[in-house]
Design an enzyme around this catalytic site. Sequence first.
Site, short mmCIF file in Angstrom:
data_model
loop_
_atom_site.label_atom_id
_atom_site.label_comp_id
_atom_site.label_asym_id
_atom_site.label_seq_id
_atom_site.Cartn_x
_atom_site.Cartn_y
_atom_site.Cartn_z
CG ASP A 14 -2.03 0.96 1.16
OD1 ASP A 14 -2.24 1.52 0.07
OD2 ASP A 14 -2.71 1.16 2.18
CD GLU A 15 -0.86 5.58 1.42
OE1 GLU A 15 -0.55 6.22 0.38
OE2 GLU A 15 -1.80 5.91 2.16
NE ARG A 36 -6.87 13.53 1.80
CZ ARG A 36 -6.87 12.35 1.17
NH1 ARG A 36 -7.21 11.27 1.81
NH2 ARG A 36 -6.57 12.27 -0.11
#
Length: 714
Positions: A221-222, A601
Amino acid sequence: MPQMDILTPLNPAQREAVETVAGPMLILAGPGSGKTRVITHRVAYLIKTCGVKPHNIMAVTFTNKAAREMGERLEQLLGRTAGALTVGTFHAICARILRSEGEAMGLNPRFAIYDADDQLNVIKQSLEEANLDPKQYSPPALQSAISAAKSRLLTPEEYSQRTQSYFEEIVQRVYERYQELLRKSEALDFDDLLLDTVQLFENHAAVRDKYQSRYVHILVDEFQDTNLAQYALIRQLAGKYKNICVVGDPDQSIYSWRFADLRNILSFEKDYPEAKVVMLEQNYRSTKTILQAASDIISQNVRRKPKELWTENEAGSPVNVVESYSQEEESQFVVSEIERLVNQKRLSFKDCAVMYRVNAQSRALEESFIRYGMPYRLIGGTRFYHRQEIKDVLAYLRLIRNPNDNLSLIRIINVPGRGIGQGTLGRLQERARTQGVSLYQALKDMAAEKVSPPRIAQSLAKFSALIDELARSQELSPAELLDKLVEDSGYKEYILSKEDGEERWENVRELRNVASEYNELPPAEALDAFLEKVSLVSDTDELDGQIDMVTLITLHQAKGLEFPAVFIVGMEEGILPHRKSFDDPEEMEEERRLCYVGITRAKKHVYLLRSYRRSLFGSGIVNPPSRFMEDISPNLLATRGLWETQTKPAAVNEGEALELTAGDCVYHNRFGNGVVVDCLPTLGDQEIIVAFERAGTKKLLLSLAPLRKIEPGY
DNA sequence: CGAAAGGCTCTTTTT
DNA sequence: GAGCCTTTCG
């Protein structure tokens, strides 16, 4: 879960990312595109449909939080079989491998893990031993340079072959010394966990084969945040089956200063030319307006692969640009606007987040929240495991477990004060060095020889007796050992006698709570497990998201989160973008990505705030508006200057001019009953200091605080 | 040896 | 404006 349920909730791109299980795969996932869902469903698909054993799957994340959340979601999908998966952070997985296999490369399986603070201390020692002036060569700069070298898999020897500048020459000398000190203390720093694992695999084929055979499928991930060492590691692990699936978003790469290297994404396609690439471009999080504003900003970056993000969500309201004169005004606007959102838009406090570039900005915000009595939680700040009292107690425990841990010994040898000061410590270090023994051994020898002044020798003997006694008590559970330690060493008394002693003692109690979670295990194992956990965890779990509070958070920490309403404060040249990035186009692009991360966000509402004047580091500065705001199409914006409409947020106490003096009893909507301690006139207002029965003493603004005068005796 | 006082620096910080 | 480090004095 039957196969259908794994695939049905997925869109075509997501489905492709889940169903293509063989071979390397790169998933480029825009913000809010269901990345976590893809990873978890892919794992479920591998197990349920392809018959892969959980034991053969590894999923790697960067943070403990991400690892925990992934684990939870996998358990929901898979039930108990999820327990056999390897899910963890790079560092935790490496630590586990090194503890069980590291002896092959001469590693003590009980090695300590030094964090950034510890590292800095070791670097200072290295400087001292190399006779270099820490004023001339700043320890943080050296720490960063050493970490950069390790992230690029350069050992001191390899580094020395390629030094080019004078500074690198210095780095090399310090790096050598630093590594030597770590080795003597039987400690690894965070970077070593990765570097040593890579070297272990490189030099010990049997160990490498074992892990390569086990991990048939690897997910990362990431991926945009990986450094070279991390990429090398996953390549080694995937060396046999090459079923490696990496997920990331180059536009959300904001950790290059931690040596995350975007080139890994480019290298991936080069290293695995057969790799399948999937783009997740549908956004499920934000309104069209927010997504467009974010795209406007990020599309200005030159070094970037274009993406077409889209959403079926509604257009939503415009992005609010709010201009104020001072940061106080800015903070007050945030608070009163949140109040309005809560009252009129039916949002909760926990739906709102305030984001900022630097931690120093949080103070002005906090003051407004406190004055208004609005509940908030500040993410970051002084982290639990970085608190002095926590690190002290942990140093005792580490020393008890491993007397060779020199850094821990230095930390607590005179805490509480035992009359062993700089001079004595220096002599101990000198002796340890010349005789090639640990500090603790040197200390024992020196105490026994009685050559030093009797007072000193006695102090040393007493300290050594304390540690020996504690070391003999390792049949106790970690919590009991902690109790004994704080009593016998006098640490409890010491900490309670200090300023904020009660609060700091509470922190020690909290640490004991964590330790008591390990009471079930056999003592020796329990202590190891406890210390391992606290070494690799940067914070106690953030209070559960159920509590209804506004979140105050840095833009960096906000990555991966989402909120209905997002306020970004300090949209100014010098703050965002930060002035340190002005002369470097690459850093400027990262600032832009940071802004992009912040805006994406938000689900429904975005506020970009700038202030004409701002006081930072004591002095007042005037900043022009952030260039990033100019990148957003004007038709997406609604701009207002606070000085044009209303300078002050609606006063709560309007109409009933409240007059208070010291001694009055008051009731506050959130803090309850209290007594006015003091009233100070401020600019066009009054600052009231109230001692509340439950909530402690608070500073409040008379015009803002929801206060009511009440009769004494309540 | 240890407390107190002045001088310097200050971005972000997953582990 | 605060925290950290070094220097100074008792």
